[in-house]
Design an enzyme around this catalytic site. Sequence first.
Site, PDB file in Angstrom:
ATOM      1  N   HIS A  62       0.833  -1.200   0.000  1.00 22.57           N
ATOM      2  CA  HIS A  62       0.000   0.000   0.000  1.00 22.57           C
ATOM      3  C   HIS A  62       0.873   1.257   0.000  1.00 22.57           C
ATOM      4  O   HIS A  62       0.639   2.186  -0.785  1.00 22.57           O
ATOM      5  CB  HIS A  62      -0.908   0.010   1.236  1.00 22.57           C
ATOM      6  CG  HIS A  62      -2.105  -0.875   1.140  1.00 22.57           C
ATOM      7  ND1 HIS A  62      -2.016  -2.233   0.914  1.00 22.57           N
ATOM      8  CD2 HIS A  62      -3.439  -0.591   1.247  1.00 22.57           C
ATOM      9  CE1 HIS A  62      -3.228  -2.752   0.893  1.00 22.57           C
ATOM     10  NE2 HIS A  62      -4.109  -1.778   1.086  1.00 22.57           N
ATOM     11  N   HIS A  76       0.655  -4.390   9.044  1.00 24.04           N
ATOM     12  CA  HIS A  76       2.104  -4.211   8.903  1.00 24.04           C
ATOM     13  C   HIS A  76       2.713  -3.719  10.205  1.00 24.04           C
ATOM     14  O   HIS A  76       2.040  -3.094  11.034  1.00 24.04           O
ATOM     15  CB  HIS A  76       2.427  -3.191   7.803  1.00 24.04           C
ATOM     16  CG  HIS A  76       2.165  -3.680   6.414  1.00 24.04           C
ATOM     17  ND1 HIS A  76       2.927  -4.661   5.816  1.00 24.04           N
ATOM     18  CD2 HIS A  76       1.221  -3.321   5.509  1.00 24.04           C
ATOM     19  CE1 HIS A  76       2.460  -4.875   4.594  1.00 24.04           C
ATOM     20  NE2 HIS A  76       1.435  -4.091   4.391  1.00 24.04           N
TER      21      HIS A  76
END
Length: 337
Positions: free
Chosen positions: A118, A172
Amino acid sequence: MEAVYGHGVRCAAVLQKLAKVGGGLEHGLVFASHLGDPRVSFQVVFPVVLVLFSPTLGHAVLRCAIISEWLNLVFKWFLFGERPYWWIFESGFYSYKDPEVQQFSVTCETGPGSPSGHCMVTAAVMWVMVPSLENYVYKLCRSRWMARTFTWGPALLLLMAVGISRVFILAHFPHQVIAGLVTGTCLGWLLRREKLTQGWGVRAYSIASLSLICIALAFQYCLLALGLDLHWSMRLAQHWCARKEWVHLITTPLSSLMRDSGACCGLGLAQHMFGALRPTRGGPLLHAACAVLILLALHLLDSLKIPSDPLLLFYAFIFLKNTALPMVVMGIFHFFI
Protein backbone atom coordinates in the site's frame (compact mmCIF):
# COMPACT_ATOMS: atom_id res chain seq x y z
CA MET A 1 14.02 -8.95 15.40
CA GLU A 2 11.49 -10.12 17.97
CA ALA A 3 11.97 -6.89 19.91
CA VAL A 4 11.26 -4.86 16.76
CA TYR A 5 8.10 -6.84 16.12
CA GLY A 6 7.03 -6.44 19.76
CA HIS A 7 7.54 -2.68 19.56
CA GLY A 8 5.41 -2.61 16.39
CA VAL A 9 2.54 -4.39 18.10
CA ARG A 10 2.74 -1.91 21.00
CA CYS A 11 2.48 0.93 18.50
CA ALA A 12 -0.62 -0.67 17.00
CA ALA A 13 -2.16 -1.10 20.46
CA VAL A 14 -1.57 2.57 21.27
CA LEU A 15 -3.08 3.67 17.95
CA GLN A 16 -6.16 1.53 18.51
CA LYS A 17 -6.67 2.96 22.02
CA LEU A 18 -6.33 6.52 20.70
CA ALA A 19 -8.77 5.76 17.87
CA LYS A 20 -11.40 4.55 20.35
CA VAL A 21 -11.04 7.77 22.31
CA GLY A 22 -11.22 9.80 19.10
CA GLY A 23 -14.64 8.54 18.09
CA GLY A 24 -14.80 8.23 14.30
CA LEU A 25 -11.02 8.08 13.94
CA GLU A 26 -11.20 4.29 13.70
CA HIS A 27 -13.41 4.43 10.60
CA GLY A 28 -11.19 7.12 9.11
CA LEU A 29 -8.09 4.97 9.42
CA VAL A 30 -9.81 1.96 7.89
CA PHE A 31 -10.89 4.21 5.01
CA ALA A 32 -7.31 5.46 4.64
CA SER A 33 -6.18 1.85 4.27
CA HIS A 34 -8.72 1.43 1.47
CA LEU A 35 -7.36 4.57 -0.24
CA GLY A 36 -3.85 3.13 -0.17
CA ASP A 37 -4.88 -0.13 -1.83
CA PRO A 38 -2.85 -0.56 -5.05
CA ARG A 39 -6.11 -1.31 -6.86
CA VAL A 40 -7.15 2.33 -6.29
CA SER A 41 -4.23 3.47 -8.46
CA PHE A 42 -5.47 1.21 -11.26
CA GLN A 43 -9.21 1.77 -10.96
CA VAL A 44 -9.49 5.40 -9.75
CA VAL A 45 -6.28 7.44 -9.95
CA PHE A 46 -5.33 6.32 -13.48
CA PRO A 47 -8.69 7.12 -15.15
CA VAL A 48 -9.29 10.36 -13.21
CA VAL A 49 -5.83 11.75 -14.00
CA LEU A 50 -6.09 10.66 -17.65
CA VAL A 51 -9.46 12.34 -18.18
CA LEU A 52 -9.20 15.45 -16.00
CA PHE A 53 -5.54 16.35 -16.46
CA SER A 54 -3.53 14.63 -19.18
CA PRO A 55 -3.62 11.32 -21.07
CA THR A 56 0.17 11.23 -20.94
CA LEU A 57 0.18 11.65 -17.17
CA GLY A 58 -2.58 9.05 -16.81
CA HIS A 59 -0.50 6.49 -18.71
CA ALA A 60 2.53 7.34 -16.57
CA VAL A 61 0.47 6.72 -13.42
CA LEU A 62 -0.65 3.30 -14.64
CA ARG A 63 2.84 2.28 -15.72
CA CYS A 64 4.20 3.36 -12.33
CA ALA A 65 1.50 1.38 -10.49
CA ILE A 66 2.30 -1.73 -12.56
CA ILE A 67 6.06 -1.57 -12.03
CA SER A 68 5.92 -0.65 -8.34
CA GLU A 69 3.41 -3.37 -7.42
CA TRP A 70 5.35 -5.99 -9.37
CA LEU A 71 8.61 -5.05 -7.63
CA ASN A 72 6.80 -5.09 -4.29
CA LEU A 73 5.70 -8.66 -5.03
CA VAL A 74 9.31 -9.72 -5.73
CA PHE A 75 10.55 -7.98 -2.57
CA LYS A 76 7.92 -9.75 -0.48
CA TRP A 77 8.87 -13.16 -1.83
CA PHE A 78 12.52 -12.38 -1.10
CA LEU A 79 12.15 -10.78 2.37
CA PHE A 80 9.44 -13.07 3.85
CA GLY A 81 8.13 -10.41 6.27
CA GLU A 82 5.74 -11.34 9.06
CA ARG A 83 2.40 -9.61 9.61
CA PRO A 84 1.36 -8.48 13.12
CA TYR A 85 -2.05 -10.15 13.18
CA TRP A 86 -0.54 -13.63 12.91
CA TRP A 87 2.88 -12.97 14.50
CA ILE A 88 1.19 -12.20 17.84
CA PHE A 89 -0.02 -15.80 18.08
CA GLU A 90 2.75 -17.63 16.20
CA SER A 91 5.83 -16.12 17.84
CA GLY A 92 5.30 -17.13 21.46
CA PHE A 93 6.52 -13.65 22.38
CA TYR A 94 3.53 -13.11 24.64
CA SER A 95 3.79 -15.91 27.19
CA TYR A 96 1.12 -14.83 29.64
CA LYS A 97 -1.34 -12.48 27.95
CA ASP A 98 -1.91 -11.48 24.33
CA PRO A 99 -1.91 -7.72 23.64
CA GLU A 100 -5.28 -5.98 23.58
CA VAL A 101 -5.58 -5.37 19.85
CA GLN A 102 -8.30 -6.12 17.34
CA GLN A 103 -8.50 -7.09 13.70
CA PHE A 104 -10.61 -5.42 11.00
CA SER A 105 -12.17 -6.47 7.72
CA VAL A 106 -9.10 -5.17 5.85
CA THR A 107 -6.52 -6.75 8.18
CA CYS A 108 -6.16 -10.27 6.83
CA GLU A 109 -4.00 -9.86 3.73
CA THR A 110 -2.42 -13.10 2.65
CA GLY A 111 1.02 -12.22 1.30
CA PRO A 112 4.25 -11.62 3.24
CA GLY A 113 4.42 -8.24 4.93
CA SER A 114 7.69 -6.55 3.92
CA PRO A 115 7.66 -3.97 2.46
CA SER A 116 4.14 -2.50 2.61
CA GLY A 117 2.60 -2.64 -0.85
CA HIS A 118 0.00 0.00 0.00
CA CYS A 119 2.72 2.46 0.99
CA MET A 120 5.15 1.54 -1.77
CA VAL A 121 2.67 1.81 -4.66
CA THR A 122 0.99 4.94 -3.28
CA ALA A 123 4.31 6.72 -2.72
CA ALA A 124 5.60 5.79 -6.20
CA VAL A 125 2.41 6.97 -7.91
CA MET A 126 2.37 10.20 -5.88
CA TRP A 127 5.95 11.00 -6.86
CA VAL A 128 5.14 10.49 -10.54
CA MET A 129 1.83 12.37 -10.43
CA VAL A 130 2.15 15.27 -7.99
CA PRO A 131 4.98 17.24 -9.70
CA SER A 132 2.86 17.45 -12.87
CA LEU A 133 -0.20 18.45 -10.85
CA GLU A 134 1.92 21.11 -9.14
CA ASN A 135 2.82 22.60 -12.52
CA TYR A 136 -0.84 22.50 -13.54
CA VAL A 137 -1.94 24.36 -10.39
CA TYR A 138 0.92 26.84 -10.82
CA LYS A 139 -0.40 27.81 -14.25
CA LEU A 140 -3.75 28.63 -12.65
CA CYS A 141 -2.61 30.59 -9.58
CA ARG A 142 0.90 31.79 -10.59
CA SER A 143 2.15 31.10 -7.07
CA ARG A 144 4.68 28.32 -6.61
CA TRP A 145 4.11 28.29 -2.85
CA MET A 146 0.35 27.83 -3.25
CA ALA A 147 0.86 25.20 -5.95
CA ARG A 148 3.12 23.16 -3.69
CA THR A 149 0.82 23.59 -0.71
CA PHE A 150 -2.29 22.40 -2.55
CA THR A 151 -0.56 19.42 -4.19
CA TRP A 152 2.24 18.13 -1.98
CA GLY A 153 0.35 18.95 1.23
CA PRO A 154 -2.57 16.56 0.60
CA ALA A 155 -0.20 13.98 -0.91
CA LEU A 156 2.00 13.88 2.19
CA LEU A 157 -1.04 13.77 4.49
CA LEU A 158 -2.41 10.83 2.49
CA LEU A 159 0.89 8.95 2.72
CA MET A 160 1.00 9.53 6.48
CA ALA A 161 -2.60 8.38 6.88
CA VAL A 162 -2.02 5.24 4.80
CA GLY A 163 1.14 4.37 6.74
CA ILE A 164 -0.52 4.87 10.13
CA SER A 165 -3.60 2.94 9.04
CA ARG A 166 -1.55 -0.10 8.01
CA VAL A 167 -0.02 -0.29 11.50
CA PHE A 168 -3.39 0.46 13.12
CA ILE A 169 -5.21 -2.47 11.46
CA LEU A 170 -2.34 -4.92 12.23
CA ALA A 171 -1.50 -5.45 8.56
CA HIS A 172 2.10 -4.21 8.90
CA PHE A 173 4.80 -3.37 11.40
CA PRO A 174 6.11 0.23 11.41
CA HIS A 175 9.45 -0.70 9.83
CA GLN A 176 7.61 -2.36 6.92
CA VAL A 177 5.60 0.82 6.37
CA ILE A 178 8.76 2.95 6.40
CA ALA A 179 10.45 0.53 3.98
CA GLY A 180 7.46 0.78 1.63
CA LEU A 181 7.42 4.59 1.73
CA VAL A 182 11.17 4.92 1.13
CA THR A 183 11.24 2.29 -1.64
CA GLY A 184 8.18 3.75 -3.34
CA THR A 185 9.58 7.28 -3.20
CA CYS A 186 12.90 6.21 -4.73
CA LEU A 187 11.16 4.19 -7.43
CA GLY A 188 8.73 7.00 -8.27
CA TRP A 189 11.62 9.46 -8.56
CA LEU A 190 13.47 7.07 -10.88
CA LEU A 191 10.45 6.36 -13.09
CA ARG A 192 9.64 10.05 -13.44
CA ARG A 193 13.25 10.89 -14.22
CA GLU A 194 13.77 8.14 -16.77
CA LYS A 195 10.23 8.28 -18.30
CA LEU A 196 10.33 4.54 -18.89
CA THR A 197 8.20 2.85 -21.60
CA GLN A 198 7.31 6.08 -23.43
CA GLY A 199 6.73 5.40 -27.09
CA TRP A 200 6.10 1.66 -26.70
CA GLY A 201 3.73 -0.12 -29.05
CA VAL A 202 1.41 -3.07 -28.57
CA ARG A 203 4.20 -5.58 -29.26
CA ALA A 204 6.49 -4.06 -26.62
CA TYR A 205 3.70 -3.96 -24.03
CA SER A 206 2.77 -7.57 -24.79
CA ILE A 207 6.38 -8.69 -24.34
CA ALA A 208 6.58 -6.70 -21.11
CA SER A 209 3.36 -8.30 -19.87
CA LEU A 210 4.66 -11.78 -20.56
CA SER A 211 8.01 -10.90 -19.01
CA LEU A 212 6.37 -9.77 -15.77
CA ILE A 213 4.77 -13.21 -15.42
CA CYS A 214 7.78 -15.24 -16.53
CA ILE A 215 10.34 -13.43 -14.36
CA ALA A 216 8.14 -13.59 -11.27
CA LEU A 217 7.29 -17.26 -11.77
CA ALA A 218 10.94 -18.10 -12.49
CA PHE A 219 11.91 -16.35 -9.27
CA GLN A 220 9.19 -18.28 -7.44
CA TYR A 221 10.42 -21.57 -8.92
CA CYS A 222 13.99 -20.83 -7.76
CA LEU A 223 12.77 -20.21 -4.23
CA LEU A 224 10.75 -23.42 -4.28
CA ALA A 225 13.81 -25.31 -5.59
CA LEU A 226 15.74 -24.02 -2.59
CA GLY A 227 13.14 -25.61 -0.34
CA LEU A 228 11.37 -22.39 0.68
CA ASP A 229 7.63 -22.54 1.31
CA LEU A 230 5.96 -19.64 -0.53
CA HIS A 231 2.48 -20.50 0.73
CA TRP A 232 3.28 -20.13 4.42
CA SER A 233 1.66 -16.71 4.69
CA MET A 234 -1.61 -17.93 3.17
CA ARG A 235 -1.87 -20.73 5.73
CA LEU A 236 -1.13 -18.35 8.60
CA ALA A 237 -3.71 -15.87 7.32
CA GLN A 238 -6.40 -18.54 7.12
CA HIS A 239 -5.51 -19.85 10.57
CA TRP A 240 -5.22 -16.63 12.56
CA CYS A 241 -7.67 -14.28 10.89
CA ALA A 242 -10.52 -13.45 13.27
CA ARG A 243 -13.12 -14.17 10.56
CA LYS A 244 -12.62 -16.54 7.66
CA GLU A 245 -14.62 -14.29 5.30
CA TRP A 246 -11.97 -11.57 5.76
CA VAL A 247 -9.40 -13.69 3.91
CA HIS A 248 -9.62 -12.93 0.18
CA LEU A 249 -7.77 -14.52 -2.72
CA ILE A 250 -7.57 -11.09 -4.35
CA THR A 251 -4.84 -10.19 -1.79
CA THR A 252 -2.53 -13.06 -2.77
CA PRO A 253 0.79 -12.26 -4.51
CA LEU A 254 -0.28 -14.11 -7.67
CA SER A 255 -3.41 -11.93 -7.90
CA SER A 256 -1.14 -8.87 -7.87
CA LEU A 257 1.01 -10.45 -10.57
CA MET A 258 -2.02 -11.13 -12.80
CA ARG A 259 -3.30 -7.58 -12.24
CA ASP A 260 0.03 -6.05 -13.24
CA SER A 261 0.53 -8.26 -16.27
CA GLY A 262 -3.06 -7.83 -17.44
CA ALA A 263 -2.99 -4.04 -17.10
CA CYS A 264 0.31 -3.90 -19.00
CA CYS A 265 -1.12 -5.98 -21.83
CA GLY A 266 -4.35 -3.95 -21.85
CA LEU A 267 -2.46 -0.66 -22.05
CA GLY A 268 -0.67 -1.82 -25.18
CA LEU A 269 -3.90 -3.07 -26.76
CA ALA A 270 -5.70 0.17 -25.90
CA GLN A 271 -2.99 2.27 -27.53
CA HIS A 272 -3.15 0.06 -30.62
CA MET A 273 -6.96 0.25 -30.84
CA PHE A 274 -7.45 3.94 -30.09
CA GLY A 275 -4.28 5.46 -31.50
CA ALA A 276 -1.66 7.75 -30.09
CA LEU A 277 -2.30 10.22 -27.32
CA ARG A 278 -3.69 13.55 -28.45
CA PRO A 279 -4.61 16.86 -26.81
CA THR A 280 -7.96 16.78 -25.05
CA ARG A 281 -10.99 18.72 -26.22
CA GLY A 282 -14.20 19.90 -24.61
CA GLY A 283 -14.91 21.82 -21.43
CA PRO A 284 -14.51 20.80 -17.79
CA LEU A 285 -18.11 19.60 -17.51
CA LEU A 286 -17.62 17.15 -20.38
CA HIS A 287 -14.40 15.88 -18.82
CA ALA A 288 -16.07 15.48 -15.42
CA ALA A 289 -19.01 13.60 -16.96
CA CYS A 290 -16.58 11.36 -18.85
CA ALA A 291 -14.65 10.62 -15.63
CA VAL A 292 -17.86 9.70 -13.79
CA LEU A 293 -18.94 7.41 -16.63
CA ILE A 294 -15.56 5.68 -16.68
CA LEU A 295 -15.59 5.15 -12.91
CA LEU A 296 -19.09 3.64 -13.14
CA ALA A 297 -17.98 1.34 -15.95
CA LEU A 298 -14.92 0.22 -13.97
CA HIS A 299 -17.09 -0.35 -10.89
CA LEU A 300 -19.31 -2.66 -12.93
CA LEU A 301 -16.24 -4.43 -14.30
CA ASP A 302 -14.82 -4.88 -10.81
CA SER A 303 -18.14 -6.15 -9.45
CA LEU A 304 -18.17 -9.10 -11.85
CA LYS A 305 -18.05 -12.29 -9.81
CA ILE A 306 -14.94 -14.40 -10.25
CA PRO A 307 -15.07 -18.12 -9.44
CA SER A 308 -12.48 -18.97 -6.81
CA ASP A 309 -12.24 -22.59 -7.89
CA PRO A 310 -10.26 -23.76 -9.77
CA LEU A 311 -7.46 -21.35 -8.91
CA LEU A 312 -6.15 -21.30 -12.47
CA LEU A 313 -9.50 -19.97 -13.69
CA PHE A 314 -9.58 -17.38 -10.89
CA TYR A 315 -6.18 -15.96 -11.84
CA ALA A 316 -7.09 -16.05 -15.54
CA PHE A 317 -10.16 -13.91 -14.82
CA ILE A 318 -8.02 -11.46 -12.81
CA PHE A 319 -5.74 -11.14 -15.84
CA LEU A 320 -8.63 -10.61 -18.26
CA LYS A 321 -10.41 -8.06 -16.07
CA ASN A 322 -7.28 -5.97 -15.77
CA THR A 323 -6.54 -6.32 -19.47
CA ALA A 324 -9.98 -4.84 -20.11
CA LEU A 325 -9.45 -1.98 -17.63
CA PRO A 326 -7.21 0.32 -19.77
CA MET A 327 -9.28 -0.53 -22.85
CA VAL A 328 -12.50 0.55 -21.15
CA VAL A 329 -10.91 3.76 -19.89
CA MET A 330 -9.36 4.79 -23.19
CA GLY A 331 -12.35 3.61 -25.22
CA ILE A 332 -14.81 5.83 -23.33
CA PHE A 333 -12.29 8.68 -23.26
CA HIS A 334 -11.74 8.64 -27.02
CA PHE A 335 -15.46 8.39 -27.69
CA PHE A 336 -16.41 11.45 -25.61
CA ILE A 337 -13.31 13.70 -25.66
